[in-house]
Design an enzyme around this catalytic site. Structure first.
Site, short mmCIF file in Angstrom:
data_model
loop_
_atom_site.label_atom_id
_atom_site.label_comp_id
_atom_site.label_asym_id
_atom_site.label_seq_id
_atom_site.Cartn_x
_atom_site.Cartn_y
_atom_site.Cartn_z
CE LYS A 184 -3.69 -0.53 2.47
NZ LYS A 184 -4.11 -0.89 3.47
NE ARG A 215 -5.51 3.65 4.10
CZ ARG A 215 -5.72 3.54 2.56
NH1 ARG A 215 -4.61 4.77 2.21
NH2 ARG A 215 -5.98 2.42 1.97
N GLY A 226 -8.65 -6.71 4.51
CA GLY A 226 -9.37 -6.98 5.58
C GLY A 226 -8.65 -8.11 6.15
CG MET A 231 -3.21 -7.63 9.34
SD MET A 231 -1.44 -6.92 9.60
CE MET A 231 -1.46 -5.94 7.57
NE ARG A 239 -6.22 -4.50 -3.38
CZ ARG A 239 -6.65 -4.38 -2.06
NH1 ARG A 239 -5.56 -4.45 -1.17
NH2 ARG A 239 -7.42 -4.98 -1.35
CG HIS A 278 -14.37 -10.86 4.16
ND1 HIS A 278 -14.69 -12.82 4.58
CD2 HIS A 278 -13.09 -11.37 3.97
CE1 HIS A 278 -13.66 -13.45 4.66
NE2 HIS A 278 -13.14 -12.49 4.31
CB SER A 284 12.11 -41.41 -12.42
OG SER A 284 11.29 -40.65 -12.16
CB CYS A 320 7.63 -39.75 -11.45
SG CYS A 320 9.09 -41.74 -9.92
CE1 TYR A 366 10.11 -37.66 -16.08
CE2 TYR A 366 12.21 -38.04 -17.90
CZ TYR A 366 10.86 -38.44 -16.83
OH TYR A 366 11.32 -39.75 -16.13
#
Ligand code: ADP
Ligand code: MG
Ligand code: MG
Length: 936
Positions: free
Chosen positions: A28, A98, A107, A109, A353, A470, A794, A861, A881
């Site tokens: 903020k 704030r 919401g 804090m 934001r 909310h 793997s 895997c 992979y």
């Protein structure tokens, strides 16, 4: 002497910070600074850094010594800019205090508005603004917030309502008995406001034994402390866990001059998005209230109006907002979620934001911003949170079933998707009910206290509140299916009854909500696969008829361009393989052959094999299994159509296959023609105290070579069969649970021998590999010796986590949640690779393996192969992979592309650094030359 550290950063006329400083100033604070820099109308103020928060917690709730002086100086600066003074008896300056962490925690804090008011300054404000009601309204709001947040006056478990709200309620009943108190806040006149203020003060005194502090500086002190303390309140802690935000980040505190949306009808407050956060559509989206301060919009006391209606009420402000929309998007190059206040026709920006969005919106916005030239495709790929991509695959309602159902009412579509489930009216009960099936949490509105219930619920329906409520916020963030503000929904919490129009439902009855359209239905509507699945899997929808598919496909195309990591799938049947390939899998990373043993008659043959007393009868039973396995492998090879398949030999302990109860044992005895006592004895023999560490994995194949022989035969015969049809085949035979090199050496000997026999007999060449799973710590440590016999590794990270941590996945439930709460572990190690521990073992395994065989093929895997942070880790240690379940393939593809792009960006930065270094070196070299020549 070192300079004293800077704890406060101003924004306004002088702006110290900017958007890059979120770690220090919080999101903020950093963006308030940035908006001030680019000329948007931001009321002046300053930010106390997150460093102070850390200091506060490390030093028993004390502040650094220098802070006080810096705060005083910053307040002076704001006073100077506005020509007002904190606590002034003529023209008082009011502040908002704030919170604001690095990542927004909406919401979670606390915020305090209208700070600086007391019995004297309120009179001054009334006189100065020529608006008595407004001034006293501010005062009552301040008392309420300060009382709640700083002095801790909150509802007890025995109360239904917040204490201050209760006082307002009672008071309204007194002043408007004819309506039983059903009047708006705006109907309370100035005189009554004064009375209310008196009652609030009394409430504070009664509850705390203390007087409300009248000194503005003391108020400021208290508020700063309260914001820092709110970092550790329950809901903030729950939220941080959910989003893996470390407690040590801390929050900043923003102290900002107040602007007032509650001075009358040409004022107001609102929240808006530069694009629709649920669907991603490019429109100014949001809501506002006239004659209101910001918290009214979110609190759900009055239902806000869609921001488009501002056009009729305050057209000039609406036009300004459209400009702001453009400025914000071109500057931040991302969808913005911003808060504004209009004071007597003048627009002020209070926050911006990057907006939270649903998965659907994330994909659409990323793709469209590329088309609009706002971002490049690389940025688009990095914009979509990989975890959220799952949402675009979430089910929707079956369209016929939905058409046939009666729409009960319509609310705001806040979280797309379809959800059907049992109604539950209370968050705590929802957590329990959700253990027994899907639950819809139905409430008038939700609040942060409901978070656990919302997480547990399949969908959320609220009667009140708009896009910034909310419920909508949580829906966006968690990908919850949500309809909010459906005002026809009436709820009787005591009787546990929901009424929608004529229809009545009890808690536990079924309801269905469509979060894409906002429609609510009674009963349970059948669901259908998402559009993307309809195109890719069912082929029931044409690609060009689905916008959401088109966007998805575009994104995947970009991913393919960026990715270095291959993506394979864990699949045991041709159907699963086909799905995975449709999602873009490039082969199989793990086929678990044991899954093939459970169907129909096979299990009998398998059991016969296990119960066999001697080699002869065991081989006889294995012969019965062979054709089943061969057919399964052939089906998989055909579906793969030339893509590689890693096939793991039998892995689980044999006792998993035999019946344990008497009934089933008798049954089996009959079927295979032996005595029940023999079965019982064998089952007892197979019993292990710790099967996870028992006779399993390659230990089976090493004690019973014939099992490996049979499996190899099935694999290579199937391969020969499929190859004869002209389809390419690349089996990769994988030996599980190897810890000693010799274990693999023996198994490889058997596999190679059988392969040679089959190839000779069938007169074909099969291109195959033999490798191993690396899933116990010893294997990582001796991987150089193992690699002498393994063409690939793997990483079986499920078992590597269990054995590496000495922690059973199936038993961790009793302590792991506690460990996460206490931050002993930062995340569930069975979901995301424990990089520090298990990850280090993997790195050792990779390095050792490559020592012996530099080109050894490397994959993973374990379940982790579909989890974004783990995929990125696998990229970083150089695996070839990752492999994951078919429906996680898109997520893994996105994460893999992001990993490659992140690496590229980092290397770019690195290169720049290198150049700098090189230049510096050169300069230095010159210097030495010079000095040398001088010497001469
Ligand atoms: P949150 O982080 O919970 O959104 P904020 O700090 O944004 O809390 O504050 C909540 C609301 O308070 C804002 O949306 C805004 O409407 C109002 N508010 C905050 N600061 C000011 C201010 N300086 N002037 C007027 N209203 C403010
Ligand atoms: Mg806010
Ligand atoms: Mg294993």
């Amino acid at each position: 002497m070192s300079k004293s550290p800077k704890y406060t950063y101003e924004f306004g006329k002088n702006t110290d910070g900017d958007a890059t400083m979120r770690d220090l100033l919080g999101g903020k604070g950093a963006n308030l600074a940035e908006m001030a820099r680019i000329g948007l109308p931001v009321p002046p103020g300053f930010t106390i850094t997150t460093e102070v928060c850390r200091y506060y917690y490390d030093n028993d709730h004390n502040y650094p010594q220098e802070l006080d002086a810096q705060v005083k100086k910053a307040v002076k600066s704001v006073e100077k800019q506005l020509g007002k003074k904190l606590g002034d008896k003529k023209n008082p300056l009011l502040f908002s205090v704030r919170s604001g962490a690095r990542d927004s925690m909406p919401g979670m804090m606390d915020t305090i508005l209208n700070l600086g008011l007391n019995d004297e300054t309120v009179e001054a404000l009334a006189k100065f603004s020529n608006n008595e009601r407004f001034a006293w309204d501010c005062y009552r709001r301040f008392l309420q917030m300060y009382g709640d947040v700083v002095m801790g006056i909150q509802k007890t478990p025995f109360e239904d309502e917040e204490p201050f709200e209760m006082v307002i309620h009672e008071f309204k009943k007194e002043i408007s008995p004819e309506t039983n108190g059903e009047i708006e806040d705006s109907d309370i006149c100035a005189e009554d406001m004064k009375e209310l203020v008196g009652r609030f003060k009394k409430l504070i005194k009664d509850r705390t034994g203390k007087n409300f502090p009248t000194d503005p500086w003391e108020q400021l002190q208290g508020s700063i402390g309260a914001v820092f303390s709110s970092w550790m309140n329950d809901r903030a802690i729950v939220y941080r866990h959910k989003y893996n935000i470390p407690a040590k980040w801390g929050t900043a505190v923003n102290i900002q001059a107040m602007v007032f949306g509650n001075t009358g009808d040409d004022s107001g407050s609102g929240v808006a998005f530069t694009r629709d956060p649920a669907s991603g559509e490019k429109i100014l989206y949001g809501e506002f209230l006239t004659d209101a301060q910001g918290e009214d919009v979110v609190a759900g006391v009055r239902t806000p109006r869609p921001v488009i209606e501002l056009k009729d009420v305050l057209p000039k402000s609406h036009a300004e907002l459209i400009d702001v929309q453009e400025v914000l998007e071109t500057h931040f190059r991302d969808m913005q979620d911003f808060e504004f206040t209009i004071e007597e026709g003048t627009l002020y920006m209070l926050q911006t934001r990057n907006g939270k969005r649903t998965g659907l919106a994330a994909v659409r916005i990323a793709v469209e911003m590329v088309e609009e030239g706002l971002i490049d495709w690389q940025t688009a790929v990095q914009r979509v949170p990989a975890e959220q991509l799952d949402q675009v695959l979430a089910p929707i309602f079956n369209s016929d079933a939905e058409k046939a159902a009666e729409v009960l009412c319509k609310g705001l579509p806040a979280g797309p998707g379809a959800a059907a489930g049992r109604i539950c009216l209370n968050a705590e009960r929802a957590v329990d009910m959700a253990k027994h099936g899907d639950v819809l949490l139905v409430r008038l509105e939700t609040s942060p206290e409901d978070l656990r219930g919302m997480i547990a619920a399949k969908g959320i329906l609220t009667a009140r509140g708009g896009v910034s409520s909310h419920a909508a916020l949580v829906a966006r963030q968690m990908g919850k299916i949500c309809v909010c503000g459906a005002d026809e929904v009436q709820i009787d919490y005591d009787k546990r009854i929901v009424t929608i129009g004529e229809a009545k439902f009890k808690e536990g009855d079924h309801l269905s909500i469509n979060g894409t359209t906002g429609q609510v239905y009674g009963g349970e509507i059948e669901t259908a696969p998402s559009e993307i699945l309809q195109v890719l899997i069912d082929k029931s929808l044409d690609a060009k008829d689905s916008k959401s598919y088109e966007n998805y496909a575009k994104l995947m195309e970009w991913c393919a361009q960026a990715t270095k990591l291959g993506i394979r799938t864990n699949a045991d049947s041709p159907g699963q393989v086909a799905n995975a390939i449709a999602f873009g899998a490039q082969g199989i990373g793990l086929t678990r052959t044991e899954h093939m043993f459970f169907e129909g008659k096979r299990i009998d043959a398998m059991r016969e094999m296990i119960l066999a007393e001697d080699l002869e009868s065991r081989k006889k039973a294995l012969k019965k299994i062979l054709p089943y396995q061969r057919r399964d492998f052939a089906g998989i090879f055909e579906t793969l159509d030339g893509l590689p398949a890693t096939i793991r030999l039998l892995d689980p302990p044999l006792h998993e296959f035999v019946p344990h109860d008497q009934e089933a044992q008798r049954d089996l005895a009959k079927k295979i023609g032996c005595r029940i006592a023999d079965i019982k004895r064998r089952v007892d023999e197979l019993h292990e105290f710790n099967p996870m560490l028992g006779h399993r994995g390659c230990r089976l194949g090493n004690v019973y070579h014939e099992i490996t022989e049979m499996q190899a035969q099935a694999i290579f015969e199937a391969a020969a069969q499929v190859k004869a049809k002209g389809i390419d085949v690349h089996p990769e035979v994988m030996v599980p649970l190897v810890g000693f090199p010799k274990e693999l050496e023996i198994q490889k000997g058997i596999i190679d021998r059988v392969a040679a026999e089959v190839m000779k007999k069938k007169k074909v060449e099969i291109d195959y590999m033999v490798g191993t799973m690396i899933e116990i710590p010893r294997a990582c440590l001796v991987a150089d010796e193992i690699a002498e016999h393994a063409e690939f590794f793997s990483f079986g990270t499920n078992d590597l986590t269990q054995t590496g941590l000495g922690m059973s996945r199936d038993d961790a439930g009793s302590f792991l949640p506690f460990y996460q709460d206490e931050e002993i572990v930062s995340a569930n190690p069975f979901a995301a690779i424990d990089q520090r521990g298990v990850g280090q073992l993997m790195e050792i395994g990779v390095a050792n393996g490559q020592k012996t065989r530099p080109d050894i093929k490397l994959g993973i895997c374990g379940e982790h192969g579909g989890e974004p942070s783990s995929v990125k880790f696998c990229h970083s240690i150089g695996l070839n992979y990752v492999s994951c379940s078919p429906f996680r393939v898109p997520v893994a593809r996105l994460a893999a592309a992001q990993a490659a792009l992140e690496e590229e960006a980092a290397a770019g930065g690195g290169k720049a650094k290198d150049v700098k270094k090189a230049k510096a070196k050169k300069a230095k070299a010159k210097d030495t030359k010079k000095s040398k020549s001088k010497k001469k």
